[in-house]
Scaffold this motif. Structure first.
Motif, short mmCIF file in Angstrom:
data_model
loop_
_atom_site.label_atom_id
_atom_site.label_comp_id
_atom_site.label_asym_id
_atom_site.label_seq_id
_atom_site.Cartn_x
_atom_site.Cartn_y
_atom_site.Cartn_z
N SER A 198 41.63 35.58 30.17
CA SER A 198 42.16 35.54 31.55
C SER A 198 42.08 36.92 32.21
O SER A 198 41.77 37.03 33.40
N LYS A 246 40.15 38.00 35.64
CA LYS A 246 40.86 38.74 36.69
C LYS A 246 40.00 39.92 37.17
O LYS A 246 39.90 40.18 38.38
N GLU A 285 38.61 40.47 41.00
CA GLU A 285 38.90 41.70 41.74
C GLU A 285 37.62 42.40 42.19
O GLU A 285 37.59 43.02 43.25
N ASP A 333 43.72 32.10 39.50
CA ASP A 333 45.03 32.70 39.72
C ASP A 333 44.90 34.00 40.49
O ASP A 333 45.66 34.26 41.43
N THR A 334 43.93 34.83 40.11
CA THR A 334 43.75 36.11 40.80
C THR A 334 43.29 35.90 42.23
O THR A 334 43.77 36.58 43.16
N ARG A 337 46.20 34.93 44.33
CA ARG A 337 47.06 36.07 44.65
C ARG A 337 46.51 36.91 45.80
O ARG A 337 47.22 37.73 46.38
N HIS A 338 45.21 36.71 46.09
CA HIS A 338 44.60 37.41 47.22
C HIS A 338 44.35 36.46 48.39
O HIS A 338 43.52 36.73 49.26
#
Length: 350
Positions: A184, A188, A192, A223-224, A227-228
């Motif tokens: 995970s 991520k 990014e 998930d990442t 979050r953005h």
């Protein structure tokens, strides 16, 4: 230690090693057979005498004493229900992932004089035969390359009390040692990187979703992205092959033609995705940025070379071998887990 050598042409014996080392035959036997109650200094003297004389232990006789075969099995287990484009054997021997694992394992086993036996378990019948073979003591332990969530082999090995190390975290809690990468966390890093490049319409090509690693990479990426602010990330499932990566990319382009970034769950699929993008007239990375996973040879073969997430497979494989040898030496030791951290390798594709 005596400087005497055996007569020219004569095969050095245990007695001759004892004479050169200046110790008893019994002490030499204990050192050669790995019995622990020998003073470390004496061990060094005996090993030097073995090297000086050129003595080669009789492995059959040694096995009678130690109850060891000095061999371990590398078992590759596959889900019976999965259908692939190429046969089971062909996938194993052409996948760079497997070759890197073998290299790392042999780098630890060979200096210890331990032989590796490759065994395949592609269905229930093969698994039953394998467990019977292992229970007969033909090898000292097992390194299990298993990726399917429904694979019964990890549980069968622990039930049988066989020393074993697993190539990833077990899906269900089991008393078995394992080595894995933080999947995970790697995904991520990929997310990014695409966000850093300014990608706004991002998709992903996952690996087979009956594999924990594929599930973790997909979940970590989504998930990442969430979050953005990216509430929806289109995904197509691939099969860790170049062909399925190419097909998945074509499907994504058909369904979401405005894609400007894609995370692909391994480098072979990413190589196929880049080819599909070229065929569709899309420039990489100007039109679509691509991030892979593994940092395999495929990352260098791609044009342009792939930005990817590196998991140190050779180091992970070496750690599996070390954990297994430690477990064989001390069967009562507790199971151990080792998790490696992935890193981002920036090249031209993203």
């Amino acid at each position: 230690m005596s400087k005497d050598r055996h007569a020219p042409g004569a095969t050095p014996t245990l007695e001759h090693v004892a004479k050169v080392a200046g110790v008893s035959r019994a002490t030499v036997s204990r050192v050669i057979n790995g019995i622990r109650n020998v003073d470390p200094q004496l061990q060094e003297i005996v090993r030097a005498a073995v090297e000086q004389t050129g003595y080669v232990p009789n492995q059959a006789a040694r096995s009678l004493v130690t109850r060891r075969t000095n061999s371990v099995a590398l078992v590759v287990s596959e889900a019976e229900h999965r259908t692939f484009d190429d046969p089971f054997l062909g996938r194993i021997f052409t996948d760079p992932f497997f070759g890197r694992l073998v290299s790392g394992i042999m780098g630890v086993l060979r200096p210890r004089g331990v032989t590796m036996v490759l065994m395949l378990a592609e269905n229930d019948a093969a698994r039953t035969q394998l467990i019977g073979y292992l229970k007969q003591g033909h090898v000292d332990g097992v390194i299990l390359i298993s990726s399917n969530v429904d694979d019964p082999l990890p549980g069968l090995l622990t039930d049988a009390g066989l020393p074993a190390v697993l190539s990833q975290r077990p899906v269900k809690p089991l008393p078995i040692s394992y080595v894995d990468a933080a999947q995970s966390a790697g995904a991520k890093l990929a997310a990014e990187r695409l966000i850093e490049r300014g990608c706004r319409r991002v998709a992903t090509i996952s690996g087979p979703l009956d594999m924990p690693a594929s599930q973790d990479r997909l979940a970590g990426f989504r998930d990442t992205m969430a979050r953005h602010g990216h509430a929806y990330v289109p995904s197509v499932e691939g099969n860790f092959t170049q062909e399925t990566g190419e097909r998945a990319m074509l499907q994504l382009l058909e369904e979401h033609p405005d894609i400007d970034g894609v995370f692909v769950a391994n480098d072979l699929m990413a190589l196929g995705a880049v080819l599909a993008l070229h065929d569709a007239g899309r420039r990489v990375p100007e039109d679509v940025a691509v991030v892979g996973f593994d940092d395999s040879n495929a990352a260098q073969m791609s044009r342009p070379p792939l930005t990817t997430i590196r998991q140190p497979l050779e180091d992970m494989a070496a750690q599996m071998a070390r954990l297994l040898l430690a477990r064989i030496d001390d069967p009562e030791s507790k199971p151990t887990s080792v998790i490696f951290e992935p890193t981002l390798v920036v090249r031209e594709s993203a």
